[in-house]
Design a protein around this motif. Structure first.
Motif, PDB file in Angstrom:
ATOM      1  N   TYR A 122      -8.516  -5.363   1.198  1.00  0.00           N
ATOM      2  CA  TYR A 122      -7.575  -5.487   0.089  1.00  0.00           C
ATOM      3  C   TYR A 122      -6.232  -6.021   0.573  1.00  0.00           C
ATOM      4  O   TYR A 122      -5.600  -6.821  -0.074  1.00  0.00           O
ATOM      5  N   ASP A 123      -5.839  -5.475   1.713  1.00  0.00           N
ATOM      6  CA  ASP A 123      -4.467  -5.670   2.164  1.00  0.00           C
ATOM      7  C   ASP A 123      -4.325  -7.036   2.831  1.00  0.00           C
ATOM      8  O   ASP A 123      -4.455  -7.166   4.041  1.00  0.00           O
ATOM      9  N   LEU A 124      -4.024  -8.030   2.038  1.00  0.00           N
ATOM     10  CA  LEU A 124      -3.979  -9.392   2.563  1.00  0.00           C
ATOM     11  C   LEU A 124      -2.822  -9.610   3.511  1.00  0.00           C
ATOM     12  O   LEU A 124      -2.970 -10.224   4.564  1.00  0.00           O
ATOM     13  N   ASP A 125      -1.656  -9.120   3.138  1.00  0.00           N
ATOM     14  CA  ASP A 125      -0.466  -9.436   3.935  1.00  0.00           C
ATOM     15  C   ASP A 125      -0.258  -8.452   5.082  1.00  0.00           C
ATOM     16  O   ASP A 125       0.771  -8.491   5.752  1.00  0.00           O
ATOM     17  N   ARG A 126      -1.241  -7.563   5.276  1.00  0.00           N
ATOM     18  CA  ARG A 126      -1.217  -6.631   6.414  1.00  0.00           C
ATOM     19  C   ARG A 126       0.068  -5.814   6.500  1.00  0.00           C
ATOM     20  O   ARG A 126       0.606  -5.588   7.563  1.00  0.00           O
ATOM     21  N   ASP A 127       0.573  -5.374   5.357  1.00  0.00           N
ATOM     22  CA  ASP A 127       1.764  -4.529   5.399  1.00  0.00           C
ATOM     23  C   ASP A 127       1.386  -3.062   5.204  1.00  0.00           C
ATOM     24  O   ASP A 127       2.227  -2.232   4.896  1.00  0.00           O
ATOM     25  N   ASP A 128       0.103  -2.775   5.365  1.00  0.00           N
ATOM     26  CA  ASP A 128      -0.414  -1.417   5.238  1.00  0.00           C
ATOM     27  C   ASP A 128      -0.210  -0.823   3.855  1.00  0.00           C
ATOM     28  O   ASP A 128      -0.132   0.380   3.684  1.00  0.00           O
ATOM     29  N   LYS A 129      -0.129  -1.687   2.899  1.00  0.00           N
ATOM     30  CA  LYS A 129      -0.040  -1.217   1.525  1.00  0.00           C
ATOM     31  C   LYS A 129      -0.849  -2.164   0.652  1.00  0.00           C
ATOM     32  O   LYS A 129      -0.831  -3.375   0.876  1.00  0.00           O
ATOM     33  N   ILE A 130      -1.529  -1.599  -0.326  1.00  0.00           N
ATOM     34  CA  ILE A 130      -2.179  -2.453  -1.312  1.00  0.00           C
ATOM     35  C   ILE A 130      -1.230  -2.545  -2.498  1.00  0.00           C
ATOM     36  O   ILE A 130      -0.996  -1.555  -3.187  1.00  0.00           O
ATOM     37  N   SER A 131      -0.691  -3.693  -2.701  1.00  0.00           N
ATOM     38  CA  SER A 131       0.206  -3.840  -3.835  1.00  0.00           C
ATOM     39  C   SER A 131      -0.614  -4.157  -5.076  1.00  0.00           C
ATOM     40  O   SER A 131      -1.822  -4.373  -5.015  1.00  0.00           O
ATOM     41  N   ARG A 132       0.057  -4.159  -6.204  1.00  0.00           N
ATOM     42  CA  ARG A 132      -0.633  -4.427  -7.455  1.00  0.00           C
ATOM     43  C   ARG A 132      -1.269  -5.815  -7.440  1.00  0.00           C
ATOM     44  O   ARG A 132      -2.390  -6.002  -7.888  1.00  0.00           O
ATOM     45  N   ASP A 133      -0.547  -6.764  -6.877  1.00  0.00           N
ATOM     46  CA  ASP A 133      -1.074  -8.126  -6.841  1.00  0.00           C
ATOM     47  C   ASP A 133      -2.320  -8.226  -5.984  1.00  0.00           C
ATOM     48  O   ASP A 133      -3.302  -8.869  -6.356  1.00  0.00           O
ATOM     49  N   GLU A 134      -2.271  -7.567  -4.844  1.00  0.00           N
ATOM     50  CA  GLU A 134      -3.436  -7.606  -3.958  1.00  0.00           C
ATOM     51  C   GLU A 134      -4.646  -6.974  -4.618  1.00  0.00           C
ATOM     52  O   GLU A 134      -5.768  -7.483  -4.529  1.00  0.00           O
ATOM     53  N   LEU A 135      -4.387  -5.872  -5.296  1.00  0.00           N
ATOM     54  CA  LEU A 135      -5.478  -5.200  -5.992  1.00  0.00           C
ATOM     55  C   LEU A 135      -6.036  -6.103  -7.083  1.00  0.00           C
ATOM     56  O   LEU A 135      -7.251  -6.236  -7.252  1.00  0.00           O
ATOM     57  N   LEU A 136      -5.118  -6.731  -7.801  1.00  0.00           N
ATOM     58  CA  LEU A 136      -5.549  -7.627  -8.880  1.00  0.00           C
ATOM     59  C   LEU A 136      -6.435  -8.748  -8.356  1.00  0.00           C
ATOM     60  O   LEU A 136      -7.430  -9.111  -8.982  1.00  0.00           O
ATOM     61  N   GLN A 137      -6.053  -9.285  -7.198  1.00  0.00           N
ATOM     62  CA  GLN A 137      -6.855 -10.371  -6.634  1.00  0.00           C
ATOM     63  C   GLN A 137      -8.283  -9.926  -6.363  1.00  0.00           C
ATOM     64  O   GLN A 137      -9.240 -10.604  -6.735  1.00  0.00           O
ATOM     65  N   VAL A 138      -8.406  -8.759  -5.727  1.00  0.00           N
ATOM     66  CA  VAL A 138      -9.747  -8.261  -5.405  1.00  0.00           C
ATOM     67  C   VAL A 138     -10.528  -7.971  -6.682  1.00  0.00           C
ATOM     68  O   VAL A 138     -11.707  -8.306  -6.810  1.00  0.00           O
ATOM     69  N   LEU A 139      -9.833  -7.358  -7.641  1.00  0.00           N
ATOM     70  CA  LEU A 139     -10.508  -7.041  -8.900  1.00  0.00           C
ATOM     71  C   LEU A 139     -11.010  -8.315  -9.570  1.00  0.00           C
ATOM     72  O   LEU A 139     -12.135  -8.373 -10.054  1.00  0.00           O
ATOM     73  N   ARG A 140     -10.168  -9.316  -9.551  1.00  0.00           N
ATOM     74  CA  ARG A 140     -10.549 -10.567 -10.189  1.00  0.00           C
ATOM     75  C   ARG A 140     -11.788 -11.154  -9.519  1.00  0.00           C
ATOM     76  O   ARG A 140     -12.682 -11.661 -10.189  1.00  0.00           O
TER      77      ARG A 140
END
Lengths: 197, 890
Positions: A122-140
């Motif tokens: 999930y964590d694309l930018d490797r900041d150790d957090k799943i942001s809403r955008d990252e989650l949205l991408q995976v969901l999509r």
């Protein structure tokens, strides 16, 4: 790449790998032949294109993410060792392994590392957090086109609300483990005939 | 056998006391005397259903009584108590009639009692869990049962040869093998009854329970094969017969499964087309699942397998196709039936035991059987688990094996099978029956009683009674994709590979065929999301939560919350309450600690949302739908609104049509009463008939739960479509009545309640917020027109006792909607009056005063305030008029 040059060096590396990843010799041989069959360029490394050529992976919604997981940051080639390192996450957990050497660093197939692997999908930018955008991408990727942005957004919101404990509107690794009750998912995998046997 | 029950039923004298004789005598007397009976005794007519009903009643009452004592039921399983009750009842029967009159009839058991339990188990089987562990389940069910059957049979024969079993038991090898076959199968009824109270973890439960269901094929085949062997005699059995036995096993198991899957597909396919007759959906589910069972019985295939796979197979598609109400109905009916069937089975087991003729006791046989089934079960489990653990990702540990061995309960299936034996061919039948009864009682009562302490003592991981969160749903799917991808990369065709293949097939072909188009297009994840939301909402309301009604959940625009400012408030709410629930509702701002404010805000919300007369109103047209509880109120509300609009028309035509009044009045007496539909897209002036037809016509197009709202707007000023500038969230908030909130009684009248000063400000802010741009002009107009009135009319005071709404002129926006709820017109609902207004409409009056009012059938928006306002003005002005005073005796 010494293991490409002959059976002897290949064996020595295999032994090395067997010790390192704690996989059996036959597993190594099989995976090595798989590696070479994927390696169309025959240069001892796999590129992204090599992975994308696998037909099932092309239709896997998370295929690209998985491929990414094989490539360390900034690199676009992966050698056999790297290949094995990623796959080792998926070895089953063995209880006796822990007793063997408690001082050693955690093996790649420990529960935490498995979960971390999933988290990093999930964590694309490797900041150790799943942001809403990252989650949205995976969901999509997973739901396809039949669902509107609004609906997807509300699912993502709910997911984050459910998991978020410190109110930063994103999911940290700790929150990820806790809320998903992911152990449950692994326990469920009762009869799944092993990956990497 | 049931009929014989009447002998013991204590029926006394016939009702009425006219004739003291029994039915037949009474009938004869009446015949001979030619007298007419006031009350006659018709026992023979109602006998069978009456006895069945009485039995079910006894079973239910027994269940209720057991659950009175909480402490007692946690220690003693219900099944034990039921068997004991059965023993007591059997004893009573024996004492009264000197011989046992009835027992658990195999016909009754296999055709009616067992299918209800298996149907419930199959339909609600957790499919994912089941298929994930299918390998283990199949191994235990087939190999385990065969092992048990052979070992028990051979060893009993050996013991017989050794002379431990008495010579009275006339049985050879075949008879013992037959007995071993029927006694070795783990029984689904007993397993369900005991394990449901123990709550072991899911994997353990599904393995034991799945085994008990799937071993049916093995039991059926072994039973049949041995029966035929016994019939022809062991010396005549040829080698070919053994192969026939194997072939028979394949046919019975695979055939049963196929029958089940075919019926599952049929059922799913049929439920695609039940949109207009929702009421029939639950019945279809029961029928088809039961037919799957009967069809398998018809071809002497494994009926349990058939029913189980029918349930598992159809569940996904049927649940998606049928409506929410049908889902609930199916669930509750199935659970009720299964629970009653289980109760009856155990009671009858107890009753059957009290029978002298069955007591062919042989200590050797009984004790050996008990020892063998226990030992071989344990041995079998250990050996199979050892093999299985080579392949399993999560191995079954020793504790699991102990519970699995101990949980191998025998039950009613074994008993019914042993009763079915032919006493002439199997001379030792009575011994076998007695042994079976003892074995069943021992496993159900002793093991059932002790398994709970055992599980506690061994610290077996328990099932977490936890509901899936959306996070789990998402991550689980992600993991599946991930594992599939890794298997593909590693070049393994493992479990996930095939699972993925199946899902592709399901998505591309099966779902397309078996799911409704509207459902198919929706994402599965979205469905799950909605289900979780509904569940949370219901649980919050059940707990007495103050978070709104669930009415909103059915709205299609639910998703729009995303763009809503309240999102953060939801999070706040969650954090404050510390509960894991999240409501996908528009949650009100909760200022912590200020209870009054909470209450008043709830009130505002209710005031803005509660009156939804159009919601579900369609249902009233059809007897195929269940009537909604408060339809009286809705009727009144609709009529009230109807009249308001008619009043406007009336006002415009009053001058022109004054002379026609009398004619109209006569007209209306001939007109039949109608429910006027509100779904017209046309202006009000359309005649009632066409309105009705349109309503009928439109009705089937809609989903059951979609609310219909209507829009009144000023035509020259407003565009037809809702401008995009209006946030989507608002439309939910307003529909169908857009009245701004008014202060609650407590805020106004009870000075000791806090927060009075702040609230009006908040209200007015909200008022401006919720009026969409395109309606603000109309809104302002209505305000100004209101302001032109000197004072509120006298009858406004009528509704004050309701204490729901109460406002003064300082807050002008609040004027309008408070007139609605308890308007005096609402009492004028008698048929004749309704007709009056319909006739006004029919007269063809077309012009309205202020503007053209359009009712638009739409899901988007209402501006009730505007025309309510106007209507009330008119009403007030003309209330002195003679015709008005006749119509509205205020």
């Amino acid at each position: 790449m010494p293991w490409l040059n002959g059976t002897r060096s290949q064996q020595s590396l295999s032994l090395n790998t067997v010790c390192f990843f704690a996989v059996s010799h036959s597993q190594i041989t099989r995976l090595y032949s798989r590696f070479t069959s994927l390696d169309k360029g025959e240069n001892g490394t796999l590129s992204r294109e090599d992975f994308q050529r696998i037909p099932e992976l092309a239709i896997n919604p998370l295929g690209d993410r998985i491929i990414n997981a094989f490539f360390p940051e900034g690199e676009d080639q992966v050698n056999f060792r790297g290949f094995m390192r990623t796959l080792a996450h998926f070895r089953p957990i063995e209880d006796n392994e822990k007793n063997k050497d408690p001082t050693a660093s955690e093996p790649l197939n420990s529960r935490t590392n498995k979960l971390l692997f999933a988290f990093q999908l999930y964590d694309l930018d490797r900041d150790d957090k799943i942001s809403r955008d990252e989650l949205l991408q995976v969901l999509r990727m997973m739901v396809g086109v039949n669902i509107s942005d609004e609906q997807l957004g509300s699912i993502a919101d709910r997911t984050i609300q459910e998991a978020d404990q410190n109110g930063d509107n994103s999911i940290s690794f700790n929150e990820f483990i806790k809320v998903g009750n992911l152990q449950h998912i692994y326990v469920w995998a009762g009869d799944h005939y092993l990956i990497l046997t | 056998p049931l009929r014989r029950v009447l002998l013991i039923l204590p029926f006394g004298t016939p009702l009425g006391g006219v004739y003291k004789e029994r039915t037949k005598d009474a009938a004869r007397l009446s015949e001979f005397n030619g007298k007419m009976l006031l009350v006659s005794w018709e026992w023979s007519y109602v006998q069978t259903p009456y006895i069945i009903a009485i039995w079910i009643l006894v079973a239910s009452v027994a269940k209720i009584l057991f659950h009175f004592s909480q402490r007692f039921t946690t220690v003693v399983p219900e099944s034990c108590m039921l068997i004991l009750l059965g023993l007591v009842l059997g004893g009573i029967v024996l004492l009264t009639s000197k011989k046992q009159l009835y027992q658990l009839e195999p016909g009754l058991f296999f055709l009616f009692l067992l299918p209800t339990i298996v149907g419930d188990a199959g339909y609600f089987m957790p499919a994912r869990l089941f298929f994930d562990n299918l390998g283990a389940i199949l191994l235990y069910a087939v190999v385990g049962t065969l092992w048990n059957a052979f070992c028990t049979g051979f060893c009993l024969y050996g013991v017989k040869l050794l002379g431990i079993i008495d010579q009275k038991v006339q049985a050879g090898l075949m008879e013992f093998l037959l007995f071993g076959a029927l006694i070795s199968a783990v029984d689904p009824v007993a397993v369900l009854a005991v394990f449901e109270e123990v709550h072991v973890n899911e994997t353990l439960f599904i393995i034991v329970f799945g085994e008990s269901l799937l071993n049916d094929a093995v039991t059926v085949v072994l039973y049949k094969v041995y029966m035929s062997f016994v019939e022809v005699g062991p010396e005549n059995v040829q080698t070919a017969d053994y192969f026939k036995g194997v072939a028979s096993f394949l046919i019975v198991s695979i055939g049963g499964t196929m029958v089940g899957l075919i019926f599952a597909a049929l059922l799913a396919f049929i439920t695609r087309f039940t949109k207009k007759v929702r009421i029939i959906e639950p019945l279809l589910v029961f029928l088809m699942v039961y037919l799957a069972y009967l069809t398998a019985e018809l071809f002497s295939l494994s009926a349990i397998l058939s029913m189980t796979f029918c349930g598992i197979g159809c569940n996904k598609y049927v649940e998606a196709n049928i409506s929410q109400k049908s889902r609930t109905t199916v669930k509750y009916t199935m659970k009720t039936l299964a629970s009653i069937a289980e109760t009856i089975i155990f009671i009858f087991l107890g009753i059957s035991a009290v029978d002298k003729s069955k007591w062919a006791w042989d200590t050797g046989l009984i004790s050996c059987t008990l020892i063998f089934i226990f030992v071989f079960r344990a041995l079998g489990v250990v050996m199979q688990t050892w093999v299985l653990n080579w392949f399993r990702l999560v191995p079954l540990d020793k504790i699991d094996q102990v519970v699995m061995s101990y949980g191998g309960l025998r039950g009613a299936v074994a008993f019914a099978l042993v009763v079915l034996l032919d006493a002439e061919r199997v001379p030792a039948k009575d011994y076998f029956v007695a042994t079976t009864i003892i074995v069943v009682f021992f496993t159900v009562m002793f093991q059932g009683l002790t398994i709970k302490p055992l599980v506690n003592w061994l610290k077996v991981p328990r099932a977490t009674n936890r509901k899936p969160t959306i996070n789990e749903e998402i991550h689980e799917r992600a993991f599946d994709h991930c594992l599939t991808a890794v298997e593909d990369i590693a070049g393994l065709n493992g479990y996930h590979h095939w699972r993925d293949k199946w899902e592709q097939f399901d998505k591309n072909y099966l779902s397309k065929l078996l799911l409704r188009k509207s459902v198919y297009r929706k994402s599965e994840l979205w469905e799950v999301y909605q289900k979780i939301n509904i569940r949370d909402a219901i649980s919050v309301i059940d707990q007495g939560g103050n978070v709104l009604t669930s009415a909103r959940l059915s709205l299609p625009s639910m998703a729009s919350r995303a763009s809503f400012p309240e999102v953060t408030n939801v999070t706040n709410y969650l954090r404050e309450n510390g509960s894991g629930v999240c409501l996908d509702l528009q949650v009100i701002d909760n200022v912590p600690g200020a209870k009054v404010e909470e209450e008043s805000e709830t009130h505002h919300f209710l005031a803005g949302n509660l009156y939804k007369p159009r919601r579900r109103y369609q249902s009233h047209y059809s007897r195929h739908f269940m009537t909604v509880g408060d339809h009286e109120r809705q009727d009144r509300e609709i009529f009230q609104r109807n009249m308001k609009s008619r009043m406007e028309t009336f006002k415009t035509t009053r001058h022109k049509r004054h002379s026609h009044k009398k004619d109209r009045k006569q007209d209306l007496n001939d007109k039949p009463r109608r429910n006027v539909s509100w779904q017209d897209k046309d202006p009000v002036v359309v005649t009632v008939e066409s309105e009705d037809e349109k309503g009928e016509h439109l009705e089937p197009e809609k989903e059951e739960d979609v609310g219909i709202t209507f829009v009144a707007r000023k035509v020259p000023d407003t565009p037809k479509e809702r401008p995009k500038s209006v946030p989507a969230g608002l439309e939910v908030c307003q529909s169908p009545s857009v009245a701004p909130p008014s202060p609650t009684c407590s805020e106004r009248n009870l000075p000791w309640k806090g927060g009075i000063g702040t609230l009006p400000v908040c209200v007015s802010m909200e008022a401006t917020k919720i009026i969409p741009i395109d309606l603000q002009q109309a809104w302002n107009q209505s305000i100004s027109s209101l302001e032109s009135l000197a004072s509120p009319p006298a009858f406004m005071g009528n509704h004050v006792p309701h204490c729901l709404t109460h406002s003064t002129t300082e807050q002008s926006p609040n004027h309008t909607h408070q007139l609605r709820p308890s308007n005096p017109l609402s009492s004028a609902t008698s048929p004749s009056r309704r007709r009056v207004f319909i006739s006004f409409n029919n007269s063809g009056s077309t012009v309205s005063i202020d503007s053209d009012i359009h009712y638009k059938h739409t899901h988007t928006h209402t501006h009730t305030g505007y025309w309510t306002n106007t209507a009330m003005m008119i009403l007030r002005k003309y209330s002195e008029h003679p015709i008005m005073s006749t119509l509205f005796p205020i």
